[in-house]
Write an enzyme that holds these catalytic residues in place. Structure first.
Site, PDB file in Angstrom:
ATOM      1  N   HIS A  22      -5.234  38.424 -37.161  1.00  0.00           N
ATOM      2  CA  HIS A  22      -6.633  38.270 -37.579  1.00  0.00           C
ATOM      3  C   HIS A  22      -6.775  38.301 -39.100  1.00  0.00           C
ATOM      4  O   HIS A  22      -7.863  38.103 -39.620  1.00  0.00           O
ATOM      5  CB  HIS A  22      -7.509  39.375 -36.966  1.00  0.00           C
ATOM      6  N   ARG A  48     -15.198  39.054 -38.170  1.00  0.00           N
ATOM      7  CA  ARG A  48     -14.556  40.286 -37.700  1.00  0.00           C
ATOM      8  C   ARG A  48     -13.941  41.047 -38.869  1.00  0.00           C
ATOM      9  O   ARG A  48     -13.754  42.249 -38.799  1.00  0.00           O
ATOM     10  CB  ARG A  48     -13.507  39.965 -36.631  1.00  0.00           C
ATOM     11  N   ASP A 214     -12.288  34.085 -23.632  1.00  0.00           N
ATOM     12  CA  ASP A 214     -11.878  35.396 -24.143  1.00  0.00           C
ATOM     13  C   ASP A 214     -13.093  36.110 -24.721  1.00  0.00           C
ATOM     14  O   ASP A 214     -13.688  35.635 -25.691  1.00  0.00           O
ATOM     15  CB  ASP A 214     -10.811  35.201 -25.232  1.00  0.00           C
ATOM     16  N   GLU A 240     -11.878  36.817 -19.632  1.00  0.00           N
ATOM     17  CA  GLU A 240     -10.910  37.784 -20.182  1.00  0.00           C
ATOM     18  C   GLU A 240     -11.572  38.880 -20.989  1.00  0.00           C
ATOM     19  O   GLU A 240     -12.489  38.625 -21.777  1.00  0.00           O
ATOM     20  CB  GLU A 240      -9.916  37.015 -21.071  1.00  0.00           C
ATOM     21  N   GLU A 268      -4.905  43.526 -22.999  1.00  0.00           N
ATOM     22  CA  GLU A 268      -4.214  43.427 -24.292  1.00  0.00           C
ATOM     23  C   GLU A 268      -4.402  44.686 -25.129  1.00  0.00           C
ATOM     24  O   GLU A 268      -3.565  44.973 -25.984  1.00  0.00           O
ATOM     25  CB  GLU A 268      -4.632  42.166 -25.051  1.00  0.00           C
ATOM     26  N   ASP A 291       0.171  43.399 -24.490  1.00  0.00           N
ATOM     27  CA  ASP A 291       0.774  42.849 -25.707  1.00  0.00           C
ATOM     28  C   ASP A 291       2.080  43.634 -25.916  1.00  0.00           C
ATOM     29  O   ASP A 291       2.056  44.865 -26.015  1.00  0.00           O
ATOM     30  CB  ASP A 291      -0.168  43.027 -26.899  1.00  0.00           C
ATOM     31  N   HIS A 318      -0.132  39.104 -23.794  1.00  0.00           N
ATOM     32  CA  HIS A 318      -0.987  38.631 -24.879  1.00  0.00           C
ATOM     33  C   HIS A 318      -0.118  38.201 -26.058  1.00  0.00           C
ATOM     34  O   HIS A 318       0.769  38.959 -26.478  1.00  0.00           O
ATOM     35  CB  HIS A 318      -1.901  39.787 -25.305  1.00  0.00           C
ATOM     36  N   GLU A 338       1.132  32.729 -23.143  1.00  0.00           N
ATOM     37  CA  GLU A 338       0.052  32.388 -24.080  1.00  0.00           C
ATOM     38  C   GLU A 338       0.640  31.875 -25.387  1.00  0.00           C
ATOM     39  O   GLU A 338       1.636  32.413 -25.874  1.00  0.00           O
ATOM     40  CB  GLU A 338      -0.805  33.627 -24.384  1.00  0.00           C
TER      41      GLU A 338
HETATM   42  C1  LIG Z   1      -9.570  34.882 -29.587  1.00  0.00           C
HETATM   43  C2  LIG Z   1      -9.655  36.375 -29.373  1.00  0.00           C
HETATM   44  O1  LIG Z   1     -10.873  36.849 -29.851  1.00  0.00           O
HETATM   45  C3  LIG Z   1      -8.526  37.133 -30.043  1.00  0.00           C
HETATM   46  O2  LIG Z   1      -8.530  36.866 -31.418  1.00  0.00           O
HETATM   47  C4  LIG Z   1      -7.185  36.795 -29.464  1.00  0.00           C
HETATM   48  C5  LIG Z   1      -7.055  37.263 -28.059  1.00  0.00           C
HETATM   49  O3  LIG Z   1      -7.714  38.172 -27.598  1.00  0.00           O
HETATM   50  C6  LIG Z   1      -6.102  36.584 -27.166  1.00  0.00           C
HETATM   51  O4  LIG Z   1      -5.297  35.785 -27.645  1.00  0.00           O
HETATM   52  O5  LIG Z   1      -6.135  36.866 -25.984  1.00  0.00           O
HETATM   53 MG   LIG Z   2      -7.633  38.186 -25.373  1.00  0.00          MG
END
Ligand SMILES: C[C@H](O)[C@H](O)CC(=O)C(=O)O
Ligand SMILES: [Mg+2]
Length: 394
Positions: A22, A48, A214, A240, A268, A291, A318, A338
């Site tokens: 991020h 963010r 998401d 998600e 995640e 993750d 994740h 992913e």
């Molecule tokens: C896009 C989502 O807000 C975050 O940045 C990434 C994520 O949660 C995901 O890859 O799953």
């Molecule tokens: Mg996510």
């Protein structure tokens, strides 16, 4: 065969992109009015970074063996995690054999349990664990996925996360996961915009392409239920991380509420076998998404995934690039992976952990051959041209 013992553990902090994905410049899709739990405050809605999502930075852990071989890993946690690695965790590795990863994990977790259990402490433990597996692979001259039992299929297939599923489709991905932009505080208008985005992407992508949403912990059960029902009309495959990771009861309710055929996914921001046991035993979701750099590392992910398998659930980690790929290729209940689109557009496939990793494999036409992982350890090198800061020593 006895392997050289661990001589030294070091922790560095790096700024900009990489594991702290991020931490991107202005104009990146990943920081463009994404719905979050902080969206209830108008001043923190647009970015963010405004509430500090990138405040920690990337943690790099290096573990050097007596013969000079170095294993490394990148995750998040920055300076606080570097302190924990140097001042607390290093003692459980130095002088030990890298084959002792179970005992080392156990000692890292239980010695920090009085202030840890989740969050930064488990990020730090994950970073050390991944660096240990990288070292083990490098010493044995084998890729980590061989050490985890070997590939159960010839290639990985990927869905892409980013604001442009239509482009992801052209790039060969099996699906596209979009960020939600508006939370409950943006009312009826926000809900209409959310649904319009899904409808627009469905029109652009056609009927058969997977579309997912998401929600990054931004919603409550009522809003998430209404969103899921409206999105079902546009063939949304899964919703998600709709609500707070602490609200296991809410997830169980949401899973009962969503239309038949829509999947609920989360995990995640969950950690360890005990956290995932809650999600699984309370029937909170259909797919768990640990993750690898946050849930406790590979050593813990193996336990989490065995638990999920026994519950008949899929594990689709994740993000986390090579750290996920070496796991996913070895598990039947992890049928796809992913790919987080880190291009600002996102209109191109670019390495996820740029600029920290050298040799990071990326999907070609949405796929990656198992043979692309055939290098010792996690198969990547640390880019030593980037500025790395070692704030603590021991
Ligand atoms: C896009 C989502 O807000 C975050 O940045 C990434 C994520 O949660 C995901 O890859 O799953
Ligand atoms: Mg996510």
């Amino acid at each position: 065969m006895s392997l050289p013992k661990i001589k030294h553990v070091r922790a560095f902090v790096v700024r900009g992109g990489g594991a702290d994905y991020h931490d991107q410049g202005a104009g990146h899709w990943i920081d463009d009015h994404i719905a979050t739990p902080m969206s209830r405050y108008p001043e923190y809605r647009q970015s963010r970074q405004s509430f500090g999502i990138n405040v920690l930075g990337t943690l790099v852990v290096e573990i050097e063996a007596e013969d000079g071989t170095i294993g490394f890993a990148v995750t998040t946690g920055g300076e606080p995690a570097a302190f924990i690695v140097e001042k607390h965790l290093a003692r459980f590795l130095e002088g030990r054999s890298p084959t002792e990863y179970e005992k080392i994990w156990d000692q890292m977790y239980f010695s920090t349990q009085y202030y840890g259990r989740k969050g930064i402490v488990v990020n730090a433990i994950s970073g050390v664990d991944l660096a240990l597996w990288d070292l083990l692979g490098k010493l044995r001259q084998e890729p980590v996925y061989h050490l985890l039992g070997g590939a159960v299929r010839d290639e990985l297939q990927f869905y892409a996360t980013g604001a442009r599923p239509d482009i992801a489709k052209e790039l060969g991905f099996i699906g596209g996961k979009m960020p939600l932009h508006h939370g409950p505080a943006e009312g009826v208008e926000g809900m209409k915009k959310n649904i319009a985005m899904i409808a627009d992407m469905r029109a652009k992508c056609g009927d058969d392409f997977w579309l997912m949403l998401d929600c990054w912990m931004a919603l409550d059960v009522d809003y998430a239920t209404r969103l899921a029902i409206a999105a079902h009309e546009h063939g949304l495959k899964w919703i998600e991380e709709a609500i707070s990771p602490d609200d296991y009861w809410g997830y169980a309710e949401l899973k009962r509420n969503v239309p038949k055929g829509m999947l609920v996914t989360t995990g995640e921001h969950e950690a360890t076998r005990w956290g995932f046991r809650m999600l699984l035993e309370m029937d909170c979701c259909d797919i768990i998404q640990p993750d690898v750099g946050w849930c406790g590392g590979v050593t813990e992910l193996l336990k989490i995934s065995a638990l999920a398998d026994a519950h008949g659930k899929m594990v689709v980690p994740h993000g986390s690039s090579v750290y996920s790929y070496h796991f996913v290729i070895t598990r039947h209940n992890s049928p796809f992976a992913e790919f987080l689109m880190m291009h600002p557009g996102p209109t191109e496939v670019v390495p996820m952990f740029h600029p920290q990793l050298i040799g990071e494999p990326v999907p070609q036409n949405g796929r990656l051959k198992a043979s692309a992982l055939d290098a010792p350890g996690f198969g990547v090198e640390l880019n030593r041209d980037i500025p790395m800061h070692r704030p603590y020593t021991h």
